[in-house]
Write an enzyme that holds these catalytic residues in place. Structure first.
Site, PDB file in Angstrom:
ATOM      1  N   LYS A 281     157.758  22.892 101.382  1.00 20.54           N
ATOM      2  CA  LYS A 281     157.358  24.114 102.076  1.00 20.54           C
ATOM      3  C   LYS A 281     158.585  24.727 102.777  1.00 20.54           C
ATOM      4  CE  LYS A 281     152.947  25.377 104.046  1.00 20.54           C
ATOM      5  NZ  LYS A 281     151.707  24.884 104.646  1.00 20.54           N
ATOM      6  N   GLU A 375     135.874  22.319 108.055  1.00 17.75           N
ATOM      7  CA  GLU A 375     135.121  22.787 109.221  1.00 17.75           C
ATOM      8  C   GLU A 375     133.694  22.222 109.248  1.00 17.75           C
ATOM      9  OE1 GLU A 375     137.014  24.680 107.328  1.00 17.75           O
ATOM     10  OE2 GLU A 375     138.471  25.633 108.651  1.00 17.75           O
ATOM     11  N   ARG A 403     131.822  29.103 107.916  1.00 14.80           N
ATOM     12  CA  ARG A 403     131.664  28.038 106.902  1.00 14.80           C
ATOM     13  C   ARG A 403     130.825  26.890 107.445  1.00 14.80           C
ATOM     14  NH1 ARG A 403     136.473  26.401 102.963  1.00 14.80           N
ATOM     15  NH2 ARG A 403     135.670  28.221 101.872  1.00 14.80           N
TER      16      ARG A 403
HETATM   17  C1  LIG Z   1     138.346  27.492 105.491  1.00 19.21           C
HETATM   18  C2  LIG Z   1     139.740  27.711 106.006  1.00 19.21           C
HETATM   19  N1  LIG Z   1     140.171  27.024 107.082  1.00 19.21           N
HETATM   20  C3  LIG Z   1     141.410  27.225 107.570  1.00 19.21           C
HETATM   21  C4  LIG Z   1     142.261  28.127 106.977  1.00 19.21           C
HETATM   22  C5  LIG Z   1     143.635  28.410 107.567  1.00 19.21           C
HETATM   23  N2  LIG Z   1     144.697  28.055 106.651  1.00 19.21           N
HETATM   24  C6  LIG Z   1     145.345  28.964 105.945  1.00 19.21           C
HETATM   25  S1  LIG Z   1     146.516  28.298 104.978  1.00 19.21           S
HETATM   26  C7  LIG Z   1     146.181  26.737 105.573  1.00 19.21           C
HETATM   27  C8  LIG Z   1     146.948  25.556 105.102  1.00 19.21           C
HETATM   28  C9  LIG Z   1     146.799  25.420 103.614  1.00 19.21           C
HETATM   29  O1  LIG Z   1     147.499  24.253 103.216  1.00 19.21           O
HETATM   30  P1  LIG Z   1     147.678  24.007 101.674  1.00 19.21           P
HETATM   31  O2  LIG Z   1     146.409  24.223 100.958  1.00 19.21           O
HETATM   32  O3  LIG Z   1     148.315  22.683 101.543  1.00 19.21           O
HETATM   33  O4  LIG Z   1     148.656  25.180 101.188  1.00 19.21           O
HETATM   34  P2  LIG Z   1     150.207  25.343 101.532  1.00 19.21           P
HETATM   35  O5  LIG Z   1     150.270  26.365 102.639  1.00 19.21           O
HETATM   36  O6  LIG Z   1     150.733  24.005 101.927  1.00 19.21           O
HETATM   37  O7  LIG Z   1     150.812  25.849 100.258  1.00 19.21           O
HETATM   38  C10 LIG Z   1     145.145  26.784 106.468  1.00 19.21           C
HETATM   39  C11 LIG Z   1     144.600  25.607 107.169  1.00 19.21           C
HETATM   40  C12 LIG Z   1     141.767  28.828 105.854  1.00 19.21           C
HETATM   41  N3  LIG Z   1     142.531  29.786 105.234  1.00 19.21           N
HETATM   42  N4  LIG Z   1     140.534  28.599 105.381  1.00 19.21           N
HETATM   43 MG   LIG Z   2     150.237  22.068 101.522  1.00 12.77          MG
END
Ligand SMILES: Cc1ncc(C[n+]2csc(CCOP(=O)(O)OP(=O)(O)O)c2C)c(N)n1
Ligand SMILES: [Mg+2]
Ligand SMILES: CC(=O)[C@@H](O)[C@H](O)COP(=O)(O)O
Length: 640
Positions: A281, A375, A403
């Site tokens: 990242k 959640e 959710r």
């Molecule tokens: C239901 C929900 N909860 C929380 C979020 C907030 N959120 C946005 S991106 C993220 C992290 C995503 O991590 P990952 O899937 O590993 O993707 P990366 O950013 O590492 O590529 C979160 C928690 C969301 N978008 N949707």
């Molecule tokens: Mg990730």
């Protein structure tokens, strides 16, 4: 720049490996230059550069379907699908969305920024293509290791395996959401990717086979076959393959050639296959790589206005921006409460940083729980904790609370459990667009029997309300917006479950304002006074249970107007006016009323206060609505 020659994915397929490396560097520079100006998701997009290029070279989007889970990592996808020229408008009003957007491009499918949905979409799309005789179109779902911790993702994996749908799952594994991903599976997978013995053995075998002339592709499949054997011993692929999903990997997510080979072979697999790619990242940009909480949003270089009125123009109702945000106020408040309440625990769904819980995690690690992007689990686990004597505080964004509405209603509400929901980013949030505005939480929470619903109008109110909530025997919710908190009009706060009358009027109109809209209501009252209308203004503070004295006073006015930063239909205003109709001592007909809030439609991205102004939910807008309603109601009264 090579990027200037890329107008569609087919243009990528003409590039050599060296040119692709150059293009990757250009893409990173464009993303950094843009996001450090507009704001947006830096770390996740810098990590997905090679991955996206390889996907668009192997698969034929939009004939093949590329689905991005959460969608925050799709900037490269946008840049190579004809939106280079508009990219500088990213997340700006009227500009490109920060997420895929079907109106922008046929290459875009999922607009919802809620995580863990892509695999379910993939199952659905693949089923549809098969039934329509288009089963030769490939369906690819890119899902992060964090998003894979969401319940929907597991439901979809189960169905993909069971159905045998031809879907290529690309697990983009960088080990993090905001914080390290909460998942034994992810740890196992990272063990694999960090296991030098396994990776070296596989590379050595690959080199040996490549050295044999004429083996070419055979080399790859032989390595693949060999690692299949090796896998029996050292890799956690069993989890996926037990579900009926082939596992391939791990591959270096920044090695274009390797990924292209892996995707090309996966495309031929007759069933669901998961290609595990390992990325970093923030790759290529130290400030993003070193961001210890991996804030997806980095380096928004935007000067903070010295004092911002509700409409964001700097005009203000004699109020300055408080030195803290609502989130900061919550951080301080929960630390204070935790010092006095050993039974208090805090729960986050993979967002300890943005919800202000990192200091709590540091101070009370044993009373802190990060459940991953889960959640629904967070809420029902909180219900279990409350059943067994703890006092849980669940900190989630308003939009993600949606959710877990079933769990909040039937696992918490039905049992009347003392779980406190702290709903951050409530109201119009702005930059992240329609699936991020927190417009439904009031309507949802007010429909849960027994839930006490707080809406602070200032930073000072947050600790007062959290303390009150933690004294209650049943469930509660405290909702506050993303924008900086403001000082309360007179520096003091309300108390208990009571509303606060901030301004006494002449009996013409009573404004019942909720949370952020208290400032707008005061500004409107100032404007109305210049037109001879002296409005009464209440800071509602606690929507449920309603303050009956406030309602009785409001009922004595010619006109009642409610104002909230949330949906008007079914929101706080609807709830308060219904309670007013039930007032036992009401000795007169109900006065005419208006409920002002956001409309029943999805709101595009933009700046929060600009959106509110366009909806007439800033000071001038509220004043116009009151004056128009009063004029109309007085004309009607003359007719009766
Ligand atoms: C239901 C929900 N909860 C929380 C979020 C907030 N959120 C946005 S991106 C993220 C992290 C995503 O991590 P990952 O899937 O590993 O993707 P990366 O950013 O590492 O590529 C979160 C928690 C969301 N978008 N949707
Ligand atoms: Mg990730
Ligand atoms: C994509 C997502 O859900 C989050 O990253 C969101 O963009 C965070 O928004 P804030 O900037 O309000 O924390």
């Amino acid at each position: 720049m090579l990027l200037d020659q890329i107008h569609e994915p087919a243009d990528l397929r003409r590039l050599s490996l060296d040119e692709l490396e150059q293009l990757a560097a250009e893409l990173r520079q464009v993303i950094v230059d843009t996001v450090t100006t507009t704001g947006g998701h830096l770390g996740s997009n810098l990590g997905a550069v090679e991955l996206t290029l390889a996907l668009h070279r192997v698969f034929d989007s939009p004939r093949d379907v590329l689905l991005w889970d959460t969608g925050h990592q799709a900037y490269v996808h946008k840049l190579v699908t004809g939106r280079r020229e508009r990219f500088a408008t990213l997340r700006q009003p009227g500009g490109l969305s920060g997420y895929p957007n079907r109106a922008e491009s046929p290459h875009d499918w999922i607009e919802n920024s809620h995580a863990s949905t892509a695999l379910s979409y993939a199952h659905g799309v693949a089923t549809a293509l098969r039934l329509r005789g288009e089963g030769d179109r490939r369906v690819v779902a890119v899902v992060g290791d964090g998003s894979l911790t969401g319940g929907m993702a597991f439901e979809a994996l189960n169905n993909l395996g069971h159905s045998g749908s031809r879907v290529v799952i690309v697990l983009n594994d960088n080990g993090r959401s905001y914080a390290p991903t909460i998942s034994k599976l992810s740890v196992q997978l990272s063990t694999l990717r960090l296991n030098p013995a396994y990776v070296q053995a596989r590379e050595r075998v690959r080199e040996l086979l490549r050295a044999i002339p004429g083996l070419g592709d055979l080399a790859y499949s032989s390595v693949h076959g060999l690692t299949s054997a090796l896998r029996e011993v050292v890799t956690p692929h069993q989890f996926f393959e037990a579900l009926g999903i082939r596992y391939a990997g791990p591959f270096d997510g920044h090695d274009l050639a390797t990924m292209e080979q892996a995707f090309a072979h996966a495309a031929e697999w007759d069933g669901p296959i998961l290609v595990h790619v390992v990325t970093h990242k923030g790759k290529g940009y130290a400030p993003a790589e070193e961001d210890e909480v991996q804030r997806l949003h980095d380096l928004k270089v935007q000067p903070r206005p010295a004092s911002v009125g509700v409409n964001g123009t700097g005009s203000q109702a004699g109020l300055d921006v408080a030195p803290v945000s609502y989130t900061d106020a919550f951080t301080r408040a929960i630390l204070d409460e935790a010092a006095r309440r050993p039974e208090l625990v805090a729960i986050t769904a993979a967002m300890p940083g943005p919800t202000g819980l990192l200091p709590f995690q540091s101070a009370h690690p044993e009373r802190f729980l990060d459940v991953g992007i889960a959640e629904q689990h967070a809420v029902t686990a909180a219900a279990g904790m409350a059943m067994a004597g703890l006092r849980p505080v669940v900190a989630v964004y308003s939009t993600f609370f949606c959710r877990a509405f079933d769990q909040a209603t039937y696992d918490v509400g039905l049992h009347r459990l003392p779980v406190c929901f702290v709903l951050d980013r409530a109201g119009v949030t702005g930059d992240d667009g329609p699936s991020h505005h927190g417009l439904l939480d009031l309507a949802l929470c007010l429909s849960i029997p027994g839930m006490t619903v707080f809406a602070p109008s200032s930073a000072e109110e947050v600790p007062v309300m959290l303390h009150q909530a933690l004294e209650l025997p049943g469930p509660s919710a405290i909702r506050f917006p993303k924008t900086p908190a403001r000082r309360s009009p007179d520096g003091v706060t309300g108390e208990g479950l009571k509303a606060r009358r901030l301004r006494q009027g002449d009996g013409s109109v009573c404004l019942l304002a909720v949370g952020k809209l208290v400032q707008a209501a005061l500004e409107a009252a100032d404007l109305l006074a210049t037109r001879g209308i002296e409005a009464t203004v209440y800071d509602v503070r606690v929507v449920a249970p309603p303050d009956l004295a406030m309602l009785a006073d409001a009922a004595r006015h010619e006109l009642v107007v409610t104002a909230e930063d949330g949906v008007a239909v079914g929101g706080a205003g609807t709830f308060l006016l219904a309670a007013m109709a039930d007032l036992p001592e009401l000795d007169r007909a109900l006065p005419p009323a208006r409920t002002l809030g956001t409309p029943r439609r999805f709101l595009a991205h933009g700046k929060p206060d600009q959106i509110l102004a366009e909806l007439g939910l800033d000071g001038p807008g509220l004043a116009r609505s009151v004056e128009d309603a009063l004029t109309l109601e007085r004309a009607r009264a003359r007719l009766t």
